[in-house]
Scaffold this active site. Structure first.
Site, PDB file in Angstrom:
ATOM      1  N   ASP A 108       0.788  -1.229   0.000  1.00 26.87           N
ATOM      2  CA  ASP A 108       0.000   0.000   0.000  1.00 26.87           C
ATOM      3  C   ASP A 108       0.828   1.291   0.000  1.00 26.87           C
ATOM      4  O   ASP A 108       0.268   2.380   0.044  1.00 26.87           O
ATOM      5  CB  ASP A 108      -0.950   0.003   1.211  1.00 26.87           C
ATOM      6  CG  ASP A 108      -0.225  -0.211   2.536  1.00 26.87           C
ATOM      7  OD1 ASP A 108       0.922  -0.707   2.529  1.00 26.87           O
ATOM      8  OD2 ASP A 108      -0.801   0.119   3.584  1.00 26.87           O
ATOM      9  N   GLU A 191      11.223  -3.989  12.381  1.00 28.91           N
ATOM     10  CA  GLU A 191      12.389  -3.441  11.680  1.00 28.91           C
ATOM     11  C   GLU A 191      13.627  -3.535  12.568  1.00 28.91           C
ATOM     12  O   GLU A 191      14.694  -3.971  12.144  1.00 28.91           O
ATOM     13  CB  GLU A 191      12.159  -1.962  11.319  1.00 28.91           C
ATOM     14  CG  GLU A 191      10.985  -1.697  10.390  1.00 28.91           C
ATOM     15  CD  GLU A 191       9.667  -1.458  11.112  1.00 28.91           C
ATOM     16  OE1 GLU A 191       9.571  -1.766  12.325  1.00 28.91           O
ATOM     17  OE2 GLU A 191       8.727  -0.959  10.464  1.00 28.91           O
TER      18      GLU A 191
HETATM   19  N1  UDP Z   1      -0.548  -7.532   5.962  1.00 28.17           N
HETATM   20  C1  UDP Z   1      -0.680  -8.909   6.009  1.00 28.17           C
HETATM   21  N2  UDP Z   1      -1.591  -9.460   6.897  1.00 28.17           N
HETATM   22  C2  UDP Z   1      -2.362  -8.707   7.737  1.00 28.17           C
HETATM   23  C3  UDP Z   1      -2.209  -7.298   7.695  1.00 28.17           C
HETATM   24  C4  UDP Z   1      -1.287  -6.745   6.804  1.00 28.17           C
HETATM   25  O1  UDP Z   1      -0.018  -9.624   5.257  1.00 28.17           O
HETATM   26  O2  UDP Z   1      -3.158  -9.268   8.510  1.00 28.17           O
HETATM   27  C5  UDP Z   1       0.429  -6.918   5.028  1.00 28.17           C
HETATM   28  C6  UDP Z   1      -0.109  -5.709   4.235  1.00 28.17           C
HETATM   29  O3  UDP Z   1      -0.661  -6.123   2.995  1.00 28.17           O
HETATM   30  C7  UDP Z   1       1.122  -4.827   4.084  1.00 28.17           C
HETATM   31  C8  UDP Z   1       1.959  -5.161   5.319  1.00 28.17           C
HETATM   32  O4  UDP Z   1       1.500  -6.435   5.793  1.00 28.17           O
HETATM   33  O5  UDP Z   1       1.864  -5.161   2.916  1.00 28.17           O
HETATM   34  C9  UDP Z   1       1.803  -4.114   6.429  1.00 28.17           C
HETATM   35  O6  UDP Z   1       0.438  -4.005   6.779  1.00 28.17           O
HETATM   36  P1  UDP Z   1      -0.319  -2.596   6.826  1.00 28.17           P
HETATM   37  O7  UDP Z   1      -0.086  -1.871   5.554  1.00 28.17           O
HETATM   38  O8  UDP Z   1      -1.735  -2.852   7.240  1.00 28.17           O
HETATM   39  O9  UDP Z   1       0.470  -1.901   8.030  1.00 28.17           O
HETATM   40  P2  UDP Z   1       0.660  -0.357   8.320  1.00 28.17           P
HETATM   41  O10 UDP Z   1       1.007   0.325   7.040  1.00 28.17           O
HETATM   42  O11 UDP Z   1      -0.646   0.112   8.867  1.00 28.17           O
HETATM   43  O12 UDP Z   1       1.775  -0.336   9.296  1.00 28.17           O
HETATM   44 MN    MN Z   2       0.676   0.024   5.111  1.00 23.47          MN
END
Ligand code: UDP
Ligand code: MN
Length: 243
Positions: A108, A191
């Site tokens: 995203d 990280e």
């Molecule tokens: N993701 C996943 N399983 C989940 C939630 C998120 O594989 O249950 C993936 C999501 O598609 C993204 C990454 O893990 O590539 C980080 O998630 P997210 O973007 O929701 O995190 P944020 O940007 O809010 O930290």
């Molecule tokens: Mn994200």
């Protein structure tokens, strides 16, 4: 004849998934010598994701790595999102890659093409600013007179490497020399835990990219959730291409 890039992208099923993957795919289609490792947090591969990947003409691997049940069933608090997926990607790189550079790219985020040129020549671990992280608006190494002098991040939280997942890249050779490097199931500390597992490696060794960390080439964008009551009723539309 540029070094290969291995892009590890965790993804999971939700209404926005195909939109996010389409947008990112169209970025990667403009990047030379890239292998896209798309890893679903699911027990089975989604046919829609498979179709999308095929359509791009990109070199890709479509894998699955479900989040372990103990975390998935957690009643409260944050979950280790994308960790099983990224570790699966690391495993694939260990088994299949010999050189080039690995980058963790969530589905995203928003990526400037320049970023892929910058990270491609990473010798060990490179870092660069990420926009739209915490209320400070950016997360980045601090550079003074061309020299690393700390981290700017809205959530330091005792981390040795207070950086965003999108803010660093690693040389494959460097990773292969560290067989124990792995990402922990520790929300907020993924990280930091991963970078610490690259021992021996110290912050002063970071390769500073993006003109001494003065340019933002990646943004931690987050897509607004659609109202689930409207998105899940698309069956009425009669299309077979919508989940
Ligand atoms: N993701 C996943 N399983 C989940 C939630 C998120 O594989 O249950 C993936 C999501 O598609 C993204 C990454 O893990 O590539 C980080 O998630 P997210 O973007 O929701 O995190 P944020 O940007 O809010 O930290
Ligand atoms: Mn994200």
């Amino acid at each position: 004849n540029v070094p290969p890039l291995y892009i590890i992208t965790p993804t999971y099923k939700r209404a926005e998934q195909l939109a996010e993957l389409t947008r990112f795919a169209h970025t990667l289609m403009l990047v030379p010598n890239v292998s896209w490792l798309v890893i679903e947090d699911a027990f089975e591969k989604s046919p829609l994701v498979a179709k999308l990947l095929d359509k791009t003409g990109l070199r890709y691997e479509h894998l699955t790595a479900p989040m372990p049940e103990e975390y998935k069933n957690k009643k409260s608090g944050p979950k280790p999102r994308g960790v099983s997926n990224r570790n699966k990607g690391i495993q694939w790189v260990r088994a299949n890659a010999v050189d080039g550079v690995l980058y963790f790219a969530d589905d995203d985020n928003t990526y400037d093409l320049e970023l892929f040129h910058e990270i491609r020549y990473t010798k060990r671990v490179s870092m660069f600013p990420v926009g739209l992280v915490t209320k400070l608006g950016v997360s980045s190494p601090i550079v003074k007179n061309g020299i690393f002098s700390g981290f700017y991040d809205g959530w330091i939280a005792g981390r040795k490497f207070p950086v965003d997942m999108a803010g660093f890249a690693i040389s494959v050779k460097f990773l292969l020399q560290r067989p124990n490097a792995t990402m922990p199931y520790k929300p907020g500390y993924e990280e930091d835990g991963f970078l610490k597992s690259l021992t021996p490696f110290e912050p002063k060794e970071i390769e500073l990219l993006a003109s001494n960390c003065s340019k933002i080439l990646v943004w931690h964008t987050q897509t607004k959730r659609n109202d689930p009551s409207t998105t899940l009723d698309l069956t009425k539309y009669g299309s077979t291409n919508i989940e």
